[in-house]
Design an enzyme around this catalytic site. Structure first.
Site, short mmCIF file in Angstrom:
data_model
loop_
_atom_site.label_atom_id
_atom_site.label_comp_id
_atom_site.label_asym_id
_atom_site.label_seq_id
_atom_site.Cartn_x
_atom_site.Cartn_y
_atom_site.Cartn_z
N GLY A 193 0.83 -1.21 0.00
CA GLY A 193 0.00 0.00 0.00
C GLY A 193 0.86 1.25 0.00
N LEU A 244 1.25 3.74 2.26
CA LEU A 244 2.03 4.01 3.48
C LEU A 244 3.08 2.92 3.70
CD1 LEU A 244 2.54 5.82 5.90
CD2 LEU A 244 0.77 4.56 7.15
N ASP A 288 -2.76 -12.56 5.25
CA ASP A 288 -4.10 -12.15 4.79
C ASP A 288 -4.97 -11.88 6.02
OD1 ASP A 288 -6.54 -11.77 3.71
OD2 ASP A 288 -6.48 -13.51 2.38
N THR A 337 -9.56 0.14 2.03
CA THR A 337 -9.56 1.61 1.84
C THR A 337 -10.50 2.08 0.72
OG1 THR A 337 -7.62 1.35 0.43
CG2 THR A 337 -7.22 1.96 2.72
N ASP A 362 -9.62 10.55 9.15
CA ASP A 362 -10.47 11.71 9.48
C ASP A 362 -11.95 11.38 9.22
OD1 ASP A 362 -9.93 11.57 6.71
OD2 ASP A 362 -10.42 13.69 6.44
N TYR A 409 -16.98 2.83 5.65
CA TYR A 409 -15.52 2.84 5.85
C TYR A 409 -15.17 3.51 7.18
CZ TYR A 409 -10.72 4.60 5.27
OH TYR A 409 -9.39 4.95 5.47
N TRP A 412 -6.61 12.22 3.51
CA TRP A 412 -6.28 12.53 2.11
C TRP A 412 -4.86 12.09 1.76
CZ3 TRP A 412 -8.62 17.83 0.19
CH2 TRP A 412 -9.94 17.93 0.64
N1 LIG Z 1 -5.73 6.68 1.38
C1 LIG Z 1 -6.27 7.67 2.09
O1 LIG Z 1 -6.67 8.71 1.55
C2 LIG Z 1 -6.39 7.53 3.59
C3 LIG Z 1 -7.00 8.57 4.30
C4 LIG Z 1 -7.10 8.45 5.68
C5 LIG Z 1 -6.63 7.31 6.31
N2 LIG Z 1 -6.07 6.32 5.60
C6 LIG Z 1 -5.59 5.12 6.31
O2 LIG Z 1 -4.18 5.07 6.16
C7 LIG Z 1 -3.74 3.71 6.14
C8 LIG Z 1 -2.85 3.48 4.92
O3 LIG Z 1 -3.62 3.77 3.76
P1 LIG Z 1 -3.03 3.60 2.30
O4 LIG Z 1 -3.54 4.74 1.49
O5 LIG Z 1 -1.57 3.32 2.37
O6 LIG Z 1 -3.82 2.31 1.86
P2 LIG Z 1 -3.67 1.46 0.53
O7 LIG Z 1 -2.67 2.06 -0.38
O8 LIG Z 1 -5.03 1.17 0.03
O9 LIG Z 1 -3.02 0.12 1.11
C9 LIG Z 1 -3.74 -0.73 1.93
C10 LIG Z 1 -3.04 -2.05 1.92
O10 LIG Z 1 -3.84 -2.96 2.70
C11 LIG Z 1 -3.76 -4.19 2.08
N3 LIG Z 1 -4.88 -5.09 2.39
C12 LIG Z 1 -6.18 -4.95 2.01
N4 LIG Z 1 -6.88 -6.03 2.38
C13 LIG Z 1 -6.00 -6.86 2.99
C14 LIG Z 1 -6.10 -8.16 3.56
N5 LIG Z 1 -7.24 -8.84 3.53
N6 LIG Z 1 -5.00 -8.70 4.11
C15 LIG Z 1 -3.83 -8.04 4.11
N7 LIG Z 1 -3.64 -6.84 3.55
C16 LIG Z 1 -4.72 -6.26 3.00
C17 LIG Z 1 -3.74 -3.92 0.59
O11 LIG Z 1 -3.19 -5.03 -0.06
P3 LIG Z 1 -3.18 -5.18 -1.65
O12 LIG Z 1 -2.05 -4.27 -2.09
O13 LIG Z 1 -2.91 -6.60 -1.87
O14 LIG Z 1 -4.53 -4.73 -2.12
C18 LIG Z 1 -2.90 -2.66 0.53
O15 LIG Z 1 -1.54 -2.96 0.26
C19 LIG Z 1 -5.00 2.86 6.18
O16 LIG Z 1 -5.25 2.47 7.50
C20 LIG Z 1 -6.10 3.82 5.75
O17 LIG Z 1 -7.35 3.47 6.29
C21 LIG Z 1 -5.93 6.40 4.24
#
Ligand SMILES: NC(=O)c1ccc[n+]([C@@H]2O[C@H](COP(=O)([O-])OP(=O)(O)OC[C@H]3O[C@@H](n4cnc5c(N)ncnc54)[C@H](OP(=O)(O)O)[C@@H]3O)[C@@H](O)[C@H]2O)c1
Length: 298
Positions: free
Chosen positions: A10, A12, A38, A64, A104, A127, A153
């Site tokens: 992902g 982060l 998983d 996400t 947020d 979510y 964001w």
């Molecule tokens: N993106 C935003 O705008 C945002 C905003 C606020 C907070 N956040 C929070 O910040 C954190 C990091 O977000 P991000 O943007 O880095 O998220 P991201 O790019 O969507 O990455 C999430 C990761 O979680 C993995 N995942 C999903 N289902 C899974 C499962 N069943 N088992 C194991 N891994 C799994 C995904 O794997 P795959 O690569 O295999 O799909 C992906 O690599 C999260 O907690 C998110 O809720 C994000």
């Protein structure tokens, strides 16, 4: 310290991996993707931690897809709540520290001044609700040793995010219509990653027993998606007009909060963090995107 990072593919997860490599700290870290751990199965999680032992877990994995979560509630709840609860139970039993990332979107966005960590939560979508349930599970299980960081964001050089989408769309469009009545703060995942690495080095974090806490982290400043898109276009040098539109003109499955500026006072004071202004971090990220795409073409 032996550290596990989940969600290694992902935004982060990849940002932390890249920072750890730059800092030559790779020996202390294990990064796992969905294939290796998983989170959609409790027994998978239990078996994984029976075999592998860590001092700290940084959970960057999450469900996400905000709009999809409206129709896949069970799946979102499993990853964002039930799996998080299971990890918290394992961490608590084995005296493992836990850093978890939240959002947020736990707020309803009706407050017109910055949210502080103790403000009332009231998510508008599935979510946000599943992420809040994950937070509450951690806090009820781990009275100490857990840190929850709410961010907003998030974008980076990697994967799908708003910056990548705008850069893709402006290649073939002379104009884009972008929502101007949702206000928040973009967060460069590289900055959040650095903040997490600074936190785990701090005396406060490494004290024997620290009470579990929630913190906010985003970049500084505020903007609408329209402002954010304009800044991406300006930095790219492309010629594309960005038109402001209202939320009602762009219907989505999930309702989104209108105004979620978060105060970062607590995290910056307690861990002595310098937080970058969003436009400066965006510029930096876009330079990195250019460098990465040139390297990939070589
Ligand atoms: N993106 C935003 O705008 C945002 C905003 C606020 C907070 N956040 C929070 O910040 C954190 C990091 O977000 P991000 O943007 O880095 O998220 P991201 O790019 O969507 O990455 C999430 C990761 O979680 C993995 N995942 C999903 N289902 C899974 C499962 N069943 N088992 C194991 N891994 C799994 C995904 O794997 P795959 O690569 O295999 O799909 C992906 O690599 C999260 O907690 C998110 O809720 C994000």
């Amino acid at each position: 310290m032996f550290i596990l990072v989940t969600g290694a593919n992902g935004q982060l997860g990849r940002s932390i991996k890249s920072l750890v490599k730059q800092q030559k700290k790779s020996d202390n870290f294990v990064f796992v993707t969905r294939d290796q751990l998983d989170l959609s199965s409790i027994s998978n999680i239990q078996n994984f931690f029976k075999i592998h032992k860590f001092d700290l877990i940084i959970n960057c994995a999450a469900y996400t897809e905000v709009d999809k979560a409206e129709s896949f509630k069970k799946e979102a709840d499993m990853i964002n709540h039930i799996a998080v609860k299971q990890i918290a139970e394992i961490a608590n039993r084995n005296n493992i520290k836990f850093i978890h990332i939240s959002t947020d979107f736990v707020y309803d966005g009706l407050k017109d001044s910055p949210y502080s960590e103790s403000d009332i939560t009231s998510p508008l979508n599935i979510y946000g609700k599943t992420k809040l349930d994950g937070e509450n599970a951690i806090l009820s299980i781990m009275k100490s040793n857990a840190i929850i960081i709410r961010t907003s964001w998030l974008y980076s050089e990697y994967g799908n995010n708003f910056v990548a989408t705008i850069l893709r769309l402006i290649k073939n469009s002379s104009y884009l219509n972008i929502i101007s009545d949702q206000i928040g703060t973009p967060t460069f995942a590289g900055d959040l990653g650095k903040a997490i690495l600074n936190i785990i080095k701090s005396d406060k974090f490494n004290a024997v027993e620290t009470g579990s806490e929630i913190y906010h982290y985003s970049n500084n400043g505020e903007c609408s998606w329209y402002d954010f898109a304009k800044e991406v276009v300006n930095n790219s040098g492309a010629k594309c007009t960005i038109n402001p539109i209202k939320t009602e003109d762009y219907p989505t499955a999930a309702k989104r909060p209108k105004h979620t500026i978060m105060s970062k006072e607590k995290i910056s004071k307690e861990f002595d963090l310098k937080i970058m202004f969003w436009k400066d971090s965006l510029k930096y990220c876009m330079k990195s995107i250019t460098i990465l795409s040139l390297l990939n073409k070589e």
